[in-house]
Design a protein around this motif. Structure first.
Motif, PDB file in Angstrom:
ATOM      1  N   CYS A  31       0.813  -1.217   0.000  1.00 12.86           N
ATOM      2  CA  CYS A  31       0.000   0.000   0.000  1.00 12.86           C
ATOM      3  C   CYS A  31       0.847   1.267   0.000  1.00 12.86           C
ATOM      4  CB  CYS A  31      -0.945   0.007   1.200  1.00 12.86           C
ATOM      5  SG  CYS A  31      -2.204  -1.289   1.119  1.00 12.86           S
ATOM      6  N   GLU A  32       2.141   1.132   0.241  1.00 10.56           N
ATOM      7  CA  GLU A  32       3.043   2.281   0.237  1.00 10.56           C
ATOM      8  C   GLU A  32       3.579   2.583  -1.162  1.00 10.56           C
ATOM      9  OE1 GLU A  32       6.081   1.080   2.928  1.00 10.56           O
ATOM     10  OE2 GLU A  32       4.772   1.105   4.703  1.00 10.56           O
ATOM     11  N   ARG A  33       3.321   1.727  -2.123  1.00 12.70           N
ATOM     12  CA  ARG A  33       3.890   1.884  -3.459  1.00 12.70           C
ATOM     13  C   ARG A  33       3.150   2.943  -4.274  1.00 12.70           C
ATOM     14  NH1 ARG A  33       5.428  -4.347  -5.298  1.00 12.70           N
ATOM     15  NH2 ARG A  33       7.043  -4.648  -3.693  1.00 12.70           N
ATOM     16  N   GLU A  34       3.775   3.336  -5.374  1.00 11.13           N
ATOM     17  CA  GLU A  34       3.178   4.356  -6.243  1.00 11.13           C
ATOM     18  C   GLU A  34       1.799   3.934  -6.733  1.00 11.13           C
ATOM     19  OE1 GLU A  34       4.102   6.772 -10.412  1.00 11.13           O
ATOM     20  OE2 GLU A  34       5.519   5.280  -9.650  1.00 11.13           O
ATOM     21  N   ASN A  35       1.670   2.684  -7.122  1.00 10.69           N
ATOM     22  CA  ASN A  35       0.366   2.129  -7.489  1.00 10.69           C
ATOM     23  C   ASN A  35      -0.059   1.159  -6.394  1.00 10.69           C
ATOM     24  OD1 ASN A  35       0.044   3.392 -10.088  1.00 10.69           O
ATOM     25  ND2 ASN A  35       1.562   1.975 -10.900  1.00 10.69           N
ATOM     26  N   PRO A  36      -0.893   1.602  -5.445  1.00  7.65           N
ATOM     27  CA  PRO A  36      -1.370   0.688  -4.405  1.00  7.65           C
ATOM     28  C   PRO A  36      -2.126  -0.483  -5.032  1.00  7.65           C
ATOM     29  CG  PRO A  36      -1.840   2.966  -3.830  1.00  7.65           C
ATOM     30  CD  PRO A  36      -1.403   2.973  -5.264  1.00  7.65           C
ATOM     31  N   PRO A  37      -2.330  -1.560  -4.265  1.00 11.76           N
ATOM     32  CA  PRO A  37      -2.879  -2.778  -4.849  1.00 11.76           C
ATOM     33  C   PRO A  37      -4.381  -2.790  -5.095  1.00 11.76           C
ATOM     34  CG  PRO A  37      -2.402  -3.124  -2.545  1.00 11.76           C
ATOM     35  CD  PRO A  37      -1.869  -1.769  -2.887  1.00 11.76           C
ATOM     36  N   GLY A  38      -5.053  -1.678  -4.945  1.00 14.46           N
ATOM     37  CA  GLY A  38      -6.479  -1.659  -5.221  1.00 14.46           C
ATOM     38  C   GLY A  38      -7.163  -0.442  -4.645  1.00 14.46           C
ATOM     39  N   VAL A  39      -8.493  -0.487  -4.668  1.00  7.68           N
ATOM     40  CA  VAL A  39      -9.289   0.652  -4.214  1.00  7.68           C
ATOM     41  C   VAL A  39     -10.365   0.186  -3.240  1.00  7.68           C
ATOM     42  CG1 VAL A  39      -8.908   2.021  -6.296  1.00  7.68           C
ATOM     43  CG2 VAL A  39     -10.866   0.455  -6.205  1.00  7.68           C
ATOM     44  N   VAL A  40     -10.734   1.091  -2.358  1.00 10.58           N
ATOM     45  CA  VAL A  40     -11.830   0.867  -1.417  1.00 10.58           C
ATOM     46  C   VAL A  40     -12.975   1.796  -1.794  1.00 10.58           C
ATOM     47  CG1 VAL A  40     -12.567   0.978   0.994  1.00 10.58           C
ATOM     48  CG2 VAL A  40     -10.262   0.188   0.440  1.00 10.58           C
ATOM     49  N   THR A  41     -14.179   1.264  -1.814  1.00  8.46           N
ATOM     50  CA  THR A  41     -15.363   2.065  -2.102  1.00  8.46           C
ATOM     51  C   THR A  41     -16.137   2.320  -0.812  1.00  8.46           C
ATOM     52  OG1 THR A  41     -15.578   1.337  -4.389  1.00  8.46           O
ATOM     53  CG2 THR A  41     -17.591   2.064  -3.313  1.00  8.46           C
ATOM     54  N   TYR A  42     -16.601   3.561  -0.677  1.00 13.82           N
ATOM     55  CA  TYR A  42     -17.326   3.996   0.517  1.00 13.82           C
ATOM     56  C   TYR A  42     -18.748   4.406   0.141  1.00 13.82           C
ATOM     57  CZ  TYR A  42     -12.603   4.570   2.492  1.00 13.82           C
ATOM     58  OH  TYR A  42     -11.319   4.368   2.916  1.00 13.82           O
ATOM     59  N   ARG A  43     -19.680   4.035   0.983  1.00 17.37           N
ATOM     60  CA  ARG A  43     -21.052   4.523   0.858  1.00 17.37           C
ATOM     61  C   ARG A  43     -21.385   5.314   2.111  1.00 17.37           C
ATOM     62  NH1 ARG A  43     -25.526   0.066   0.195  1.00 17.37           N
ATOM     63  NH2 ARG A  43     -24.878  -0.335   2.335  1.00 17.37           N
ATOM     64  N   ASP A  44     -21.638   6.580   1.921  1.00 17.59           N
ATOM     65  CA  ASP A  44     -21.869   7.484   3.056  1.00 17.59           C
ATOM     66  C   ASP A  44     -20.764   7.378   4.092  1.00 17.59           C
ATOM     67  OD1 ASP A  44     -24.166   8.450   1.905  1.00 17.59           O
ATOM     68  OD2 ASP A  44     -25.539   7.279   3.140  1.00 17.59           O
TER      69      ASP A  44
ATOM     70  N   CYS B  88     -11.740  -3.603  -4.489  1.00 13.48           N
ATOM     71  CA  CYS B  88     -11.403  -4.073  -5.826  1.00 13.48           C
ATOM     72  C   CYS B  88      -9.893  -4.050  -5.966  1.00 13.48           C
ATOM     73  CB  CYS B  88     -12.043  -3.177  -6.893  1.00 13.48           C
ATOM     74  SG  CYS B  88     -11.660  -3.661  -8.585  1.00 13.48           S
ATOM     75  N   SER B  89      -9.309  -5.233  -6.161  1.00 11.95           N
ATOM     76  CA  SER B  89      -7.874  -5.332  -6.400  1.00 11.95           C
ATOM     77  C   SER B  89      -7.619  -5.030  -7.868  1.00 11.95           C
ATOM     78  CB  SER B  89      -7.386  -6.742  -6.052  1.00 11.95           C
ATOM     79  OG  SER B  89      -5.999  -6.850  -6.267  1.00 11.95           O
ATOM     80  N   ILE B  90      -6.933  -3.934  -8.130  1.00  7.58           N
ATOM     81  CA  ILE B  90      -6.709  -3.473  -9.497  1.00  7.58           C
ATOM     82  C   ILE B  90      -5.338  -2.827  -9.590  1.00  7.58           C
ATOM     83  CG2 ILE B  90      -7.885  -1.278  -9.000  1.00  7.58           C
ATOM     84  CD1 ILE B  90      -8.753  -1.197 -11.951  1.00  7.58           C
ATOM     85  N   GLY B  91      -4.682  -3.022 -10.720  1.00  4.64           N
ATOM     86  CA  GLY B  91      -3.382  -2.403 -10.939  1.00  4.64           C
ATOM     87  C   GLY B  91      -2.864  -2.782 -12.313  1.00  4.64           C
ATOM     88  N   PRO B  92      -1.749  -2.191 -12.724  1.00  3.92           N
ATOM     89  CA  PRO B  92      -1.156  -2.573 -14.008  1.00  3.92           C
ATOM     90  C   PRO B  92      -0.868  -4.073 -14.038  1.00  3.92           C
ATOM     91  CG  PRO B  92      -0.094  -0.604 -13.119  1.00  3.92           C
ATOM     92  CD  PRO B  92      -0.957  -1.153 -12.029  1.00  3.92           C
ATOM     93  N   ARG B  93      -1.274  -4.734 -15.098  1.00  3.76           N
ATOM     94  CA  ARG B  93      -1.020  -6.183 -15.204  1.00  3.76           C
ATOM     95  C   ARG B  93       0.452  -6.503 -14.990  1.00  3.76           C
ATOM     96  NH1 ARG B  93      -3.240 -10.977 -18.147  1.00  3.76           N
ATOM     97  NH2 ARG B  93      -1.423 -12.324 -18.509  1.00  3.76           N
TER      98      ARG B  93
END
Length: 202
Positions: free
Chosen positions: A68-81, A88-93
């Motif tokens: 999570c400290e890297r330039e491209n973290p290993p994904g995103v967190v979605t928040y509702r209110d 979602c784990s997403i990043g350059p292949r």
């Protein structure tokens, strides 16, 4: 790090942010709310055992924190209110080593895609529209980082799929946010072939 702008098209406010160190506990609330020591921590495609040892002294949680400290973290967190409800784990292949080296999910072409390798909705928040918002947010984040396209490798079940493999997603889930099928793989989940789906961003 950039994040998607809040949207209020329904009665909720939605935001999606990369899982930087300050958001690690929110990420954990989604994937490991009981803080189990032996949890996968969504590392199966990203790090081999030797790398987990190197980054985290053998501790998967510590290794994930380091990612999570890297330039491209290993994904995103979605928040509702303001509540973390999706991961979602997403990043350059090219930065997902086990996917990049896979003999079963080979690249379709030379486009430097970003890849989605895991989707998860927090327990108690499923079947409430989180997945669509999460995927839209993940794609928007990838676009903000210059990704030319985003790929996923879901399955196309006739009915409900085995929950133990639900992290790969389904064809309809990705079609709902503009992905199209461009090929197949030699990989399977719940005994179903995994597709190659892509959403172009440029």
């Amino acid at each position: 790090m950039s994040a998607t702008a809040p949207t209020t098209e329904d009665q909720f406010e939605w935001e999606t942010h990369p899982v930087t160190p300050d958001r690690f506990e929110d990420f954990t609330d989604v994937i490991n709310v009981n803080r189990r020591d032996r949890h996968c921590w969504c590392l199966s495609h990203r790090l081999r055992a030797a790398q987990i040892e190197e980054l985290g002294g053998g501790e998967r949680e510590v290794a994930m924190r380091r990612l999570c400290e890297r330039e491209n973290p290993p994904g995103v967190v979605t928040y509702r209110d303001g509540v973390p409800v999706g991961w979602c784990s997403i990043g350059p292949r090219a930065e997902i080593p086990l996917l990049a080296a896979s003999k079963l999910m080979r690249p379709v072409d030379k486009v430097p895609v970003w890849s989605i390798i895991c989707v998860m909705v927090r327990s108690g928040h499923r079947r409430q529209g989180v997945t669509t918002r999460m995927l839209e947010g993940a794609v928007a984040y990838a676009a903000s980082r210059g990704a030319p396209a985003v790929e996923a490798h879901p399955v196309d079940p006739a009915g409900r799929m085995d929950l133990t493999m639900a992290f790969v997603g389904t064809r309809s889930m990705f079609e709902n946010v503009g992905f199209r099928v461009i090929g197949t793989t030699d990989a399977k989940a719940s005994r179903l072939p995994r597709l190659v789906m892509r959403r172009d961003l440029t």
